[in-house]
Design an enzyme around this catalytic site. Structure first.
Site, PDB file in Angstrom:
ATOM      1  CG  HIS A 270      -2.079  -0.981   1.073  1.00 17.51           C
ATOM      2  ND1 HIS A 270      -3.083  -0.840   0.137  1.00 17.51           N
ATOM      3  CD2 HIS A 270      -2.349  -2.135   1.749  1.00 17.51           C
ATOM      4  CE1 HIS A 270      -3.931  -1.856   0.250  1.00 17.51           C
ATOM      5  NE2 HIS A 270      -3.504  -2.658   1.219  1.00 17.51           N
ATOM      6  CG  ASP A 333      -2.981  -4.154   5.193  1.00  9.81           C
ATOM      7  OD1 ASP A 333      -2.120  -3.289   5.438  1.00  9.81           O
ATOM      8  OD2 ASP A 333      -4.046  -3.895   4.619  1.00  9.81           O
ATOM      9  CD  GLU A 334      -5.625  -5.826   1.497  1.00  7.48           C
ATOM     10  OE1 GLU A 334      -6.733  -6.385   1.387  1.00  7.48           O
ATOM     11  OE2 GLU A 334      -5.466  -4.597   1.355  1.00  7.48           O
ATOM     12  CB  CYS A 335       2.857  -6.817   1.398  1.00  5.19           C
ATOM     13  SG  CYS A 335       4.458  -6.511   0.621  1.00  5.19           S
TER      14      CYS A 335
END
Length: 551
Positions: A270, A333-335
């Protein structure tokens, strides 16, 4: 006979409903004993506070100021004890704890007892909710009988961490609204404001050492409109960020309401906004990126080079100078690992460090940051993906993909904050999608939000259960371009989470909550909150704000 029984039943139910309305405190106190009579608030009200305690005096002043606005009568603040007014009484350390309080209302006087200023503050919140709802008016309300029903309340929180995250990365939220949001958290005895400040779609905090973060990273070329599947854009630049002076002002404001502000600086994923400003911290220093205009997850992530860690340490140093909070949130998160898998540098680093896969490489990244944050006397907190590849030694985990991440972390004796999307994601639809403004998806009505029990005692030992610090509501703003939209999606569901965080589980009852909530809505009306079903905006329309060109 049946008619008589019916009448008696109606009388009993009516009496119960009157009591629930009369004592409509949210969140519900640990113990409330009803008494007969009421305290009639005099035009010349005295509020007495302990001598030499400035914090308690400031809390009394907040109460006096609000009563002056709504009633037109300005209370006086004295020291000692008020025989026919409101007295703040300092208790010796004992059973009340840092945030507990006792509130005693009789026809003669009102006493708030606490051990710490937080307890007095929460006692005031309950006292105001016992008063006529007009007490929350910003201006004088005529024709009100200013009285408080007699009772004895003995109250303390179920959990020490009671929070809400607000995403200002996707859509910028102005400072006056941030303060209003903090006021609403405090009213409902929530003590943590998690401020999501960086995203692929915008970097929202001024960093003096890296000015391009806001000069470039705070402005995206356009924004998505409509549903994600429409892949439609408005074609207008959009931006905005908080200056360091504004951040200090917000933090100070929150402190006066006993709300801790926890900043979130996303890494290593992100981070498109960072890489648009400083591409040298990504896969290719020559790659030209724009701040992302598309919601979702992107392959462009920070690379674990020494230069990147220096940059992040510099950023976090400035962040920690602005935020005195114990916790510093680093996202995690969400890497996506695509670019790391394709990178010779990353593969060589993995061999050098003995890392078996890219998940362990992310853990290596997070451990480096954790070590730095710990060296500054703070604690790192991240989303539950930081479990993947091994949990960093001092990390606290926010469990968002259900509760399993929290259970796994607690079993490793790490502190946990429960914030599962299945109960705590207030960007989900709260009613039939056909009748609602666009949301990200999902379905999370008020009753389901209220049903959440964060304790997961069946999965943990007694010692492990102590690591569950509390609960948090999350408001992601991809589909919330205005502050009214945020309020519409957040309230009253956030109040249900507040009751879960404060009230003992055996004291919760959804029907009772709904009845208290109906009385509470009158207070929200005075506070101009655009809650779901409010008279402000029942026919809510999906409208995008005018673009902000940066500050």
């Amino acid at each position: 006979m049946k008619t008589l029984l019916t009448c008696l039943l109606v009388m009993v139910l009516s009496a119960q409903l009157f009591a629930q309305t009369k004592y409509a405190i949210l969140p519900k106190p640990t113990r409330l004993e009803e008494k007969s009579g009421s305290f009639m608030v005099p035009a010349k009200l005295a509020i007495a506070v302990p001598a030499g305690n400035d914090n308690v005096r400031q809390i009394a002043q907040l109460l006096a100021d609000q009563l002056a606005k709504s009633s037109g009568n300005t209370p006086t603040i004295t020291t000692g004890k008020a025989s026919k007014g409101i007295s703040f009484v300092l208790e010796k350390a004992g059973s009340l704890g840092a945030e507990g309080y006792k509130l005693m209302v009789s026809p003669k006087n009102i006493t708030i007892a606490a051990e710490q200023p937080q307890g007095f503050f929460y006692g005031v919140q309950s006292l105001m909710q016992l008063m006529p709802s007009a007490v929350f008016s910003p201006t004088k309300v005529a024709g009100v009988t200013w009285s408080v029903p007699a009772c004895v309340i003995d109250d303390r929180p179920r959990y020490s961490y009671r929070g809400s995250m607000l995403d200002a990365g996707r859509n910028f939220m102005p400072v006056p609204f941030i303060k209003k949001y903090i006021d609403l958290l405090a009213l409902h005895k929530m003590n943590t404001f998690h401020w999501h400040l960086t995203e692929d779609q915008g970097w929202r905090i001024e960093i003096k050492k890296y000015p391009k973060l806001t000069q470039i990273g705070s402005i995206r070329p356009k924004s998505m409109i409509g549903k994600y599947s429409d892949n439609a854009y408005d074609g207008k630049p959009y931006g905005g960020f908080y200056t360091q002076d504004e951040v200090r002002d917000v933090v100070k404001y929150a402190q006066s309401r006993y709300v801790t502000v926890v900043p979130e600086i996303e890494m290593p994923g992100h981070s498109v906004a960072v890489l648009a400003a400083y591409p040298e911290f990504g896969s290719n220093p020559d790659k030209i990126l724009q701040v992302s205009s598309k919601w979702g997850v992107h392959d462009e992530v920070l690379f674990p080079r020494e230069e990147t860690f220096t940059f992040l340490q510099d950023v976090l140093t400035e962040v920690m100078d602005l935020f005195p909070s114990q916790y510093i949130h680093i996202g995690g998160d969400e890497c996506p690992k695509t670019q790391w898998k394709q990178s010779r540098f990353c593969q060589d680093l993995m061999k050098k460090e003995g890392l078996k896969d890219e998940h362990e490489l992310q853990s290596y990244f997070i451990r480096r940051i954790d070590k730095f944050i710990t060296s500054k006397g703070r604690r790192m907190v991240g989303w539950d993906e930081i479990l993947e590849g091994g949990l960093s030694p001092n990390a606290t985990v926010m469990s968002w993909r259900g509760v399993n991440g929290g259970v796994a972390a607690a079993r490793q004796n790490h502190d946990v904050i429960m914030t599962p999307n299945t109960y705590c994601y207030l960007d989900y639809y709260q009613a039939d999608a056909k009748t609602q403004p666009i949301a990200i998806g999902g379905f999370l009505p008020l009753e389901k939000v209220y049903s959440f029990n964060p304790s997961v005692t069946d999965s943990l030992t007694a010692d492990q259960s102590k690591h569950v610090l509390g609960v948090q509501a999350n408001i992601w703003t991809e589909y919330m371009p205005t502050t009214q939209y945020v309020e519409y999606m957040t309230f009253p569901r956030l109040i249900a989470i507040a009751e879960t965080a404060w009230t003992p589980s055996d004291g919760k009852n959804f029907d009772d909550f709904k009845q208290r909530l109906e009385a509470h809505k009158k207070r929200l009306n005075y506070l101009n909150v655009n809650y779901f079903g409010s008279p402000i905006n029942n026919t809510f329309q999906y409208q995008w704000p005018k673009a902000v060109a940066g500050k």
